[in-house]
Design a protein around this motif. Structure first.
Motif, PDB file in Angstrom:
ATOM      1  N   LEU A   1       0.825  -1.207   0.000  1.00 39.19           N
ATOM      2  CA  LEU A   1       0.000   0.000   0.000  1.00 39.19           C
ATOM      3  C   LEU A   1       0.857   1.254   0.000  1.00 39.19           C
ATOM      4  O   LEU A   1       0.606   2.202  -0.737  1.00 39.19           O
TER       5      LEU A   1
ATOM      6  N   LEU B   1       2.289   1.809  -3.402  1.00 42.55           N
ATOM      7  CA  LEU B   1       1.275   2.205  -4.374  1.00 42.55           C
ATOM      8  C   LEU B   1       0.875   3.654  -4.185  1.00 42.55           C
ATOM      9  O   LEU B   1       0.633   4.378  -5.142  1.00 42.55           O
ATOM     10  N   LEU B   2       0.780   4.064  -2.914  1.00 42.54           N
ATOM     11  CA  LEU B   2       0.319   5.418  -2.660  1.00 42.54           C
ATOM     12  C   LEU B   2       1.423   6.452  -2.818  1.00 42.54           C
ATOM     13  O   LEU B   2       1.177   7.585  -3.203  1.00 42.54           O
TER      14      LEU B   2
ATOM     15  N   PRO C   1       4.668   4.488  -6.925  1.00 37.88           N
ATOM     16  CA  PRO C   1       4.278   3.267  -7.635  1.00 37.88           C
ATOM     17  C   PRO C   1       5.367   2.717  -8.544  1.00 37.88           C
ATOM     18  O   PRO C   1       5.345   1.529  -8.873  1.00 37.88           O
TER      19      PRO C   1
ATOM     20  N   LEU D   1      -9.161   3.095  -4.391  1.00 40.34           N
ATOM     21  CA  LEU D   1      -8.432   4.357  -4.395  1.00 40.34           C
ATOM     22  C   LEU D   1      -6.923   4.121  -4.419  1.00 40.34           C
ATOM     23  O   LEU D   1      -6.167   4.896  -4.989  1.00 40.34           O
ATOM     24  N   ALA D   2      -6.497   2.997  -3.816  1.00 43.61           N
ATOM     25  CA  ALA D   2      -5.063   2.720  -3.808  1.00 43.61           C
ATOM     26  C   ALA D   2      -4.568   2.175  -5.139  1.00 43.61           C
ATOM     27  O   ALA D   2      -3.450   2.461  -5.559  1.00 43.61           O
ATOM     28  N   THR D   3      -5.383   1.383  -5.822  1.00 44.24           N
ATOM     29  CA  THR D   3      -4.851   0.644  -6.968  1.00 44.24           C
ATOM     30  C   THR D   3      -5.417   1.021  -8.322  1.00 44.24           C
ATOM     31  O   THR D   3      -4.853   0.661  -9.346  1.00 44.24           O
TER      32      THR D   3
ATOM     33  N   ARG E   1      -5.774   3.915  -9.777  1.00 49.98           N
ATOM     34  CA  ARG E   1      -5.263   5.089 -10.478  1.00 49.98           C
ATOM     35  C   ARG E   1      -4.015   4.744 -11.274  1.00 49.98           C
ATOM     36  O   ARG E   1      -3.462   5.597 -11.970  1.00 49.98           O
ATOM     37  N   ILE E   2      -3.546   3.505 -11.115  1.00 48.67           N
ATOM     38  CA  ILE E   2      -2.347   3.103 -11.844  1.00 48.67           C
ATOM     39  C   ILE E   2      -2.664   1.869 -12.689  1.00 48.67           C
ATOM     40  O   ILE E   2      -3.784   1.399 -12.686  1.00 48.67           O
TER      41      ILE E   2
ATOM     42  N   TYR F   1      -1.291  -3.819 -11.140  1.00 45.39           N
ATOM     43  CA  TYR F   1      -1.201  -3.635  -9.686  1.00 45.39           C
ATOM     44  C   TYR F   1      -2.498  -4.040  -9.006  1.00 45.39           C
ATOM     45  O   TYR F   1      -2.488  -4.631  -7.926  1.00 45.39           O
TER      46      TYR F   1
ATOM     47  N   PHE G   1      -2.921  -6.987  -6.268  1.00 43.74           N
ATOM     48  CA  PHE G   1      -3.474  -6.662  -4.956  1.00 43.74           C
ATOM     49  C   PHE G   1      -4.612  -7.609  -4.609  1.00 43.74           C
ATOM     50  O   PHE G   1      -4.698  -8.121  -3.492  1.00 43.74           O
TER      51      PHE G   1
END
Lengths: 248, 294, 352
Positions: free
Chosen positions: B279, B282-283, B286, C130-132, C134-135, C139, C143
């Motif tokens: 996490l 990723l935050l 990335p 929200l964590a994954t 946007r990319i 990923y 996850f």
């Protein structure tokens, strides 16, 4: 936001640079674009023109400097936010939505951007735009059925669908044969006649001469000339940038 | 336990563990960075190797290091076969990397279930472990398992060997070229398909070696594959997909984090440790610690 | 299928994705065609609902399984179909739903727990999304791979901390018939939501994202938000399903609730049917559930292996699912017929 008057500055590019690691693609470039003006961004290949366009549309962020649209800074915004503020573009290599129809491709530009429509109003609007760019009977055809120039028309219609304040045409005339070129130039001429504010990146000099009010010439990431098409195309430095030293 | 001793434990055990994780991370990195295949069956190879080592040791009582001689080429051959038979059709039909990612994820996901099925069939569902060098070894006045130390040293040796091979030999250079830019590599007459198969097979072999070494001090059962796949993925992402030094450093970070959670909170939350790191990456970053932002 | 990534290199679905028809943007009222389709669906729904009156025991229990997996696979497809982001973690949300009910059954009334389950699933989905989202899609997939196992570990740890034993009893006396109707209603709701999304701006945005994310972004779409909203909706359905099903197990344990089999079967059924039509997963759920019953009965010890083999067969041979295959064949037949007609017309003109 009230409609800006003609003559006001639509886009201000202020000392914008873009570095990719050690490579400086755009080096401290500044220029203004007036409302209702058509600006030509020209220069030899690799001069940084598309990088500049990408920074204006938000696909890239400037490493330094600022870009303002009608006074509001857009350099740190996402492309979606910039699109909502009124910037629309076409791409150097045409980007279609392959699994959707022609009409849907155009409609896609008119739902989430600067001007928003939906339902029957959206369909009518999209159909009208398709007529304006010269496509008559292909509304419900899959996009794969279209020729390259027709796909370019669709992309232009899609960009116009949101009634943008600033239109970015990235080598929109590239890859066209002489007949298509005449039609294409006439089309942009029509847009210019409507008072649209446009930045045109092009290599076709005839188009530059007939369409642009002013030009900014880039070479190696640096601005080397600015002025009317006649002025810049006669400039020795510009000629040297395009042709090399021997033929200046 | 005194705080000083706890910190020491976390450091030493964490580094030993992380160093041994490095192999599976490098294996995955070869498969994703060079062959561009997201291999979700990576953990199953590791588990299969661990089982193989268990069987070898319980049968012969000879050091697990010797079993590497058999397991590594076997894993190489198996992964080569998997690439040529199952993966290559996907590579050829994919129109872009995004589609290949999806296809390879789905296919290797299915393959992982096949491997688990085979392992269950052959070895059953029990937990397996064996005792090798399970003697204490004293470092800075505390006892640590000699098996962990031996595994770490084995892993270090293989990692260094791999690094040298990649950076000092022509073959290694070819692999790195394909990792950086497959189409350009093709233009300088590198047989990208063949190199990808080699990288995939080599990646599997390296992961299998990791499994053998990990089996010296960890207990395995047939269902643990996904945990190791996930940890390897987190390490590779944390380090930066194409960066070997990144993978090694990230391995240590994961080893330390896991051990810290195991000692300070609960040994059953090791996956949570990995996910917290995941996490965070990723935050915050990335592209990984050593990756280049696109 | 292809993974959407931020550089826009996602390969699109090979045919017009039909969560919406071309005319679906006429959000003012329904066309005659749509009204008829809805009526047909309502009739089918009514017919299917009579199952408990015609049988009980074995076939009803199959019906419950089919209904459950229809909800799971269709809600899975709602998100993973148009965006091409593959979720391997359905079990995480399903298990969360189960555990909300199992944990709270002595404290709160069942309906409240169901609602809570949906909310818990939605919140967790929002965090993951929200964590994954946007990319790049890779990923997200990674996850979700370990997500169910992660939640399982946390739940086990939490239970140990609180001193309770691993399993929880859920005794509500709910009959199979009641469960069947609950799941059937949930399935109807999933289809309604999917149909409504398809006609909405959100659905349009998602189709654009699935076609070319660069174009989507430059058209003013907040792609991250669209994906997260859809993922939350999809996951909430999975959690509610878990909440409904909890009483059926009567004894809920982490390994049961968060079993990787659930995630795997949902994906395989959706892919088998086809993820580009709303009713695609249903086409996969029914035969696969029946096949699974057979396999479980005949080869109980080879289930994992056969599951993997079936999965590979689908990925390699019918990548667009049965629905996709049928539509491809129909399209080829239409093309061939069209050419035949052209040829004959040409010949007629030549002769005329």
């Amino acid at each position: 936001m009230a409609e800006p008057m003609a003559g006001a500055v639509a886009l201000a590019v202020e000392a914008v640079s873009k570095r990719f690691g050690g490579l400086v693609a755009v080096d401290t470039i500044s220029f203004d674009l007036a409302q209702n003006e058509v600006l030509g961004l020209i220069g030899p290949n690799g001069s940084g023109k598309t990088t500049m366009m990408n920074m204006i549309s938000g696909a890239l962020k400037p490493t330094s400097g600022a870009i303002r649209l009608h006074g509001n800074e857009i350099s740190r915004l996402t492309p979606a936010q910039i699109a909502i503020m009124g910037v629309a573009r076409t791409f150097q290599i045409v980007r279609m939505l392959p699994a959707m129809t022609v009409l849907e491709n155009v409609a896609a530009g008119g739902v989430f951007g600067h001007d928003r429509r939906w339902g029957a109003e959206l369909d009518e609007h999209a159909r009208g735009l398709l007529r304006r760019v010269g496509l008559q009977e292909t509304d419900d055809a899959p996009i794969s059925a279209l020729t390259y120039i027709d796909q370019k028309r669709v992309e232009l219609a899609r960009a116009l669908a949101s009634n943008p304040k600033l239109l970015l045409l990235d080598e929109w005339l590239a890859g066209l044969n002489p007949t298509e070129l005449k039609t294409g130039i006439a089309l942009i001429e029509k847009l210019r006649g409507e008072g649209r504010t446009i930045i045109v990146v092009e290599h076709v000099m005839d188009a530059i001469r007939s369409l642009c009010d002013r030009c900014v010439v880039m070479s190696g990431g640096v601005k080397i000339a600015e002025g009317t098409p006649r002025e810049v195309l006669a400039d020795a430095g510009v000629i040297r940038a395009y042709l090399g030293d021997a033929d200046a | 336990m005194q705080p000083g001793a706890a910190v020491m434990d976390i450091l030493i055990i964490g580094l030993l563990l992380g160093g041994t994780y490095a192999l599976m991370a490098m294996g995955l990195q070869l498969q994703y960075g060079v062959a561009r295949i997201m291999n979700l069956a990576n953990g199953e190879i590791l588990v299969a190797a661990a089982f193989g080592t268990f069987w070898f040791f319980t049968a012969t009582k000879v050091s697990p290091f010797v079993s590497l001689i058999g397991i590594v080429p076997l894993a190489f051959a198996l992964n080569w076969a998997v690439y040529r038979v199952l993966i290559l059709p996907l590579v050829r039909r994919a129109k872009n990397q995004g589609q290949l990612d999806v296809d390879s994820i789905l296919a290797t996901f299915g393959i992982s279930f096949i491997f688990i099925g085979i392992l269950l069939h052959v070895f059953g569902g029990d937990y397996l472990s064996y005792s090798y060098l399970a003697r204490p070894y004293v470092i800075f006045g505390e006892n640590y398992g000699l098996n962990r130390i031996a595994a770490f040293l084995g892993s270090a040796a293989i990692c260094i060997g791999l690094y040298v091979w990649l950076h000092r030999t022509r073959a290694g250079l070819t692999l790195r070229a394909v990792a950086v830019n497959p189409s350009a590599a093709g233009l300088v007459s590198i047989d990208v398909e063949r190199v990808s198969a080699l990288a995939f097979a080599l990646g599997g072999a390296v992961t299998a070696a990791g499994g053998t070494l990990l089996s010296m001090f960890l207990t395995f059962d047939a269902s643990l594959g996904v945990l190791f796949t996930l940890k390897a993925l987190v390490i590779v992402i944390m380090g930066g997909v194409s960066e070997i030094r990144g993978a090694i450093i990230a391995s240590f970070i994961l080893g330390l984090a896991e051990t810290a959670v195991a000692i300070l909170v609960d040994p059953g939350l090791t996956l949570a440790a990995a996910y917290v790191l995941f996490l965070a990456i990723l935050l915050l970053r990335p592209e990984g610690l050593f990756g280049r932002r696109v | 299928m292809s993974v959407g990534d931020t550089s826009g290199t996602a390969a699109p679905p090979a045919r017009p994705s039909e969560m919406a028809t071309t005319h679906a943007r006429h959000s003012s009222g329904l066309s005659a065609n749509e009204k008829r389709n809805l009526a047909v669906c309502a009739v089918i729904f009514a017919m299917v609902a009579t199952l408990p009156m015609m049988s009980d025991g074995y076939w009803l229990s199959i019906g419950v399984s089919i209904a459950m997996y229809t909800v799971l696979a269709t809600s899975w497809m709602l998100f993973s179909g148009p965006t091409n982001y593959i979720s391997l973690g359905t079990a995480a949300f399903f298990g969360i739903g189960m555990y909300v009910v199992a944990g709270g059954i002595d404290v709160l009334p069942y309906p409240a727990l169901v609602l809570l389950a949906g909310i818990a699933g939605a919140v967790f989905a929002a965090i993951v999304g929200l964590a994954t989202l946007r990319i790049a899609g890779v990923y997200f997939v990674i996850f979700t791979l370990g997500m169910a196992e992660l939640i399982r570990q946390i739940v086990s740890w939490g239970q140990a901390k609180m001193g309770s034993q691993a399993g929880l009893y859920v005794l509500t006396g709910m009959s199979d018939a009641a469960l069947y109707w609950l799941l059937l209603s949930l399935a109807a709701l999933v289809f309604l939501v999917g149909w409504w999304i398809g006609r909405s701006r959100l659905g349009f945005a998602l189709r654009i994202i699935g076609n070319d994310e660069v174009v989507a972004v430059h058209s003013g779409i907040n792609t991250a938000r669209a994906k997260v909203i859809l993922f939350v909706i999809s996951s909430a359905f999975a959690s509610v399903t878990g909440a409904f099903v909890a009483p059926r197990y009567s004894y809920v344990e982490p390994t049961i609730a968060f079993s990787p089999f659930i995630s795997f079967q949902v994906v395989i059924m959706a892919l088998l049917g086809g993820v580009h039509r709303l009713w695609g997963p249903l086409v996969g759920v029914i035969p696969f559930t029946l096949l699974w019953e057979l396999i479980n009965a005949s080869f109980p010890r080879q289930t994992t292996l056969l599951l993997g083999v079936a999965f590979l067969l689908i990925v390699y041979l019918i990548p667009h699912g049965v629905v996709g295959l049928v539509e491809d064949l129909l399209r080829q037949r239409n093309l061939a017929l069209g050419r035949l007609v052209e040829m004959m017309r040409g010949r007629k003109n030549d002769n005329g």
